[in-house]
Design an enzyme around this catalytic site. Structure first.
Site, PDB file in Angstrom:
ATOM      1  N   ASP A  91       0.863  -1.190   0.000  1.00 45.31           N
ATOM      2  CA  ASP A  91       0.000   0.000   0.000  1.00 45.31           C
ATOM      3  C   ASP A  91       0.896   1.235   0.000  1.00 45.31           C
ATOM      4  O   ASP A  91       1.894   1.288   0.724  1.00 45.31           O
ATOM      5  CB  ASP A  91      -0.888  -0.034   1.256  1.00 45.31           C
ATOM      6  CG  ASP A  91      -2.048   0.934   1.172  1.00 45.31           C
ATOM      7  OD1 ASP A  91      -3.201   0.470   1.250  1.00 45.31           O
ATOM      8  OD2 ASP A  91      -1.810   2.162   1.033  1.00 45.31           O
ATOM      9  N   ILE A  92       0.568   2.228  -0.837  1.00 45.03           N
ATOM     10  CA  ILE A  92       1.428   3.430  -0.903  1.00 45.03           C
ATOM     11  C   ILE A  92       1.307   4.302   0.349  1.00 45.03           C
ATOM     12  O   ILE A  92       2.159   5.141   0.591  1.00 45.03           O
ATOM     13  CB  ILE A  92       1.154   4.335  -2.147  1.00 45.03           C
ATOM     14  CG1 ILE A  92      -0.336   4.471  -2.412  1.00 45.03           C
ATOM     15  CG2 ILE A  92       1.923   3.862  -3.356  1.00 45.03           C
ATOM     16  CD1 ILE A  92      -0.649   5.571  -3.413  1.00 45.03           C
ATOM     17  N   GLN A 152     -14.793   1.552   1.309  1.00 44.31           N
ATOM     18  CA  GLN A 152     -13.984   1.291   0.113  1.00 44.31           C
ATOM     19  C   GLN A 152     -13.668   2.585  -0.634  1.00 44.31           C
ATOM     20  O   GLN A 152     -14.544   3.435  -0.823  1.00 44.31           O
ATOM     21  CB  GLN A 152     -14.736   0.330  -0.827  1.00 44.31           C
ATOM     22  CG  GLN A 152     -13.890  -0.116  -2.016  1.00 44.31           C
ATOM     23  CD  GLN A 152     -14.583  -1.182  -2.865  1.00 44.31           C
ATOM     24  OE1 GLN A 152     -15.796  -1.392  -2.757  1.00 44.31           O
ATOM     25  NE2 GLN A 152     -13.811  -1.830  -3.720  1.00 44.31           N
ATOM     26  N   GLU A 153     -12.410   2.739  -1.030  1.00 45.42           N
ATOM     27  CA  GLU A 153     -11.978   3.919  -1.795  1.00 45.42           C
ATOM     28  C   GLU A 153     -11.513   3.554  -3.194  1.00 45.42           C
ATOM     29  O   GLU A 153     -11.659   4.342  -4.123  1.00 45.42           O
ATOM     30  CB  GLU A 153     -10.844   4.643  -1.045  1.00 45.42           C
ATOM     31  CG  GLU A 153     -11.349   5.347   0.203  1.00 45.42           C
ATOM     32  CD  GLU A 153     -10.227   5.901   1.057  1.00 45.42           C
ATOM     33  OE1 GLU A 153      -9.049   5.797   0.667  1.00 45.42           O
ATOM     34  OE2 GLU A 153     -10.552   6.425   2.140  1.00 45.42           O
ATOM     35  N   HIS A 161      -9.842  -5.750  -3.081  1.00 46.55           N
ATOM     36  CA  HIS A 161      -8.525  -5.927  -2.446  1.00 46.55           C
ATOM     37  C   HIS A 161      -8.697  -6.269  -0.980  1.00 46.55           C
ATOM     38  O   HIS A 161      -9.660  -5.853  -0.332  1.00 46.55           O
ATOM     39  CB  HIS A 161      -7.652  -4.677  -2.604  1.00 46.55           C
ATOM     40  CG  HIS A 161      -8.300  -3.419  -2.124  1.00 46.55           C
ATOM     41  ND1 HIS A 161      -9.197  -2.709  -2.885  1.00 46.55           N
ATOM     42  CD2 HIS A 161      -8.189  -2.750  -0.956  1.00 46.55           C
ATOM     43  CE1 HIS A 161      -9.611  -1.658  -2.212  1.00 46.55           C
ATOM     44  NE2 HIS A 161      -9.017  -1.653  -1.021  1.00 46.55           N
ATOM     45  N   HIS A 207      -6.601  -5.948   2.599  1.00 46.17           N
ATOM     46  CA  HIS A 207      -5.457  -5.355   3.292  1.00 46.17           C
ATOM     47  C   HIS A 207      -4.877  -6.392   4.240  1.00 46.17           C
ATOM     48  O   HIS A 207      -5.631  -7.047   4.982  1.00 46.17           O
ATOM     49  CB  HIS A 207      -5.900  -4.168   4.160  1.00 46.17           C
ATOM     50  CG  HIS A 207      -6.481  -3.017   3.413  1.00 46.17           C
ATOM     51  ND1 HIS A 207      -5.770  -1.859   3.166  1.00 46.17           N
ATOM     52  CD2 HIS A 207      -7.702  -2.823   2.862  1.00 46.17           C
ATOM     53  CE1 HIS A 207      -6.546  -1.002   2.511  1.00 46.17           C
ATOM     54  NE2 HIS A 207      -7.717  -1.555   2.318  1.00 46.17           N
TER      55      HIS A 207
HETATM   56  P1  5GP Z   1      -9.810   0.886   0.555  1.00 45.09           P
HETATM   57  O1  5GP Z   1     -10.192   2.040   1.437  1.00 45.09           O
HETATM   58  O2  5GP Z   1     -10.450   0.967  -0.801  1.00 45.09           O
HETATM   59  O3  5GP Z   1      -9.990  -0.448   1.218  1.00 45.09           O
HETATM   60  O4  5GP Z   1      -8.235   1.009   0.384  1.00 45.09           O
HETATM   61  C1  5GP Z   1      -7.603   1.497  -0.741  1.00 45.09           C
HETATM   62  C2  5GP Z   1      -6.135   1.458  -0.435  1.00 45.09           C
HETATM   63  O5  5GP Z   1      -5.407   1.589  -1.640  1.00 45.09           O
HETATM   64  C3  5GP Z   1      -5.657   2.591   0.473  1.00 45.09           C
HETATM   65  O6  5GP Z   1      -5.042   2.014   1.634  1.00 45.09           O
HETATM   66  C4  5GP Z   1      -4.664   3.382  -0.378  1.00 45.09           C
HETATM   67  O7  5GP Z   1      -3.564   3.866   0.363  1.00 45.09           O
HETATM   68  C5  5GP Z   1      -4.271   2.367  -1.423  1.00 45.09           C
HETATM   69  N1  5GP Z   1      -3.916   2.925  -2.725  1.00 45.09           N
HETATM   70  C6  5GP Z   1      -4.615   3.854  -3.423  1.00 45.09           C
HETATM   71  N2  5GP Z   1      -4.031   4.090  -4.627  1.00 45.09           N
HETATM   72  C7  5GP Z   1      -2.941   3.280  -4.673  1.00 45.09           C
HETATM   73  C8  5GP Z   1      -1.931   3.066  -5.673  1.00 45.09           C
HETATM   74  O8  5GP Z   1      -1.909   3.680  -6.739  1.00 45.09           O
HETATM   75  N3  5GP Z   1      -0.960   2.157  -5.376  1.00 45.09           N
HETATM   76  C9  5GP Z   1      -0.950   1.465  -4.188  1.00 45.09           C
HETATM   77  N4  5GP Z   1       0.061   0.603  -4.010  1.00 45.09           N
HETATM   78  N5  5GP Z   1      -1.889   1.642  -3.237  1.00 45.09           N
HETATM   79  C10 5GP Z   1      -2.877   2.528  -3.481  1.00 45.09           C
END
Ligand code: 5GP
Ligand code: ZN
Length: 152
Positions: A34-35, A97-98, A103, A105
């Site tokens: 994760d970045i 979710q973003e 995915h 984590h």
């Molecule tokens: P969500 O909230 O959807 O479960 O988590 C999305 C995750 O993706 C976040 O933790 C965010 O930091 C990570 N993320 C977003 N864009 C990128 C990207 O371009 N590359 C990587 N490696 N992680 C990303």
């Protein structure tokens, strides 16, 4: 430079059309850092085939991400001497979710790390503040994890 025309950033990463610090790859899944990690080694595991979230995930993709998650979990524990691990999946905005490509984590956990809130009566999980490591730092961490991957 080659133009990236994917609408989905994780599809672009899966197709190696966007950069990522890759930890593990199988036929059906990819794991990368994760970045904006909540902990060192915070990894995302995705199916290579696009699914929006848990509501439309197909069984083969589900098997592929669980296999990859199990392999990566063991490598994270070995690489960081972790006491445990939290696996988190969010579906739809209401679920937190973003990024709308399925995915999971994976975050290494340590006794007393305070990574997630455990307030009495609080059902929502809170990640601790995130960090923003450089691309080089992420690549170094990924290499450390890869050294502990045992795909069996
Ligand atoms: P969500 O909230 O959807 O479960 O988590 C999305 C995750 O993706 C976040 O933790 C965010 O930091 C990570 N993320 C977003 N864009 C990128 C990207 O371009 N590359 C990587 N490696 N992680 C990303
Ligand atoms: Zn996608």
């Amino acid at each position: 430079m080659e133009k990236i025309d994917f609408n989905c950033i994780f599809c672009a990463i899966a197709a190696q059309r966007a950069p990522a610090a890759i930890v593990y790859e199988s036929d059906g899944a990819l794991a990368f850092l994760d970045i904006r990690p909540v902990a060192q080694g915070h990894t995302l595991v995705i199916p290579k085939k696009h699914s929006r979230n848990l509501f439309d995930l197909d069984d083969l993709s589900g098997m592929a991400v669980m296999h990859a998650s199990r392999v990566v979990a063991r490598a994270l524990r070995a690489a960081f001497n972790a006491d445990g691990l939290t696996m988190l999946q969010s579906s739809e905005r209401a679920g937190g979710q973003e990024v709308f490509h399925y995915h999971q984590h994976l975050a290494p956990r340590f006794i007393g790390d305070g990574l997630m809130s455990s307030e009495p009566g609080e059902r929502r999980m809170h990640w601790r503040a995130r960090t923003s490591p450089s691309r080089e730092e992420l690549q170094a961490i990924a290499a450390k994890i890869r050294a502990h991957i045992k795909d069996d």
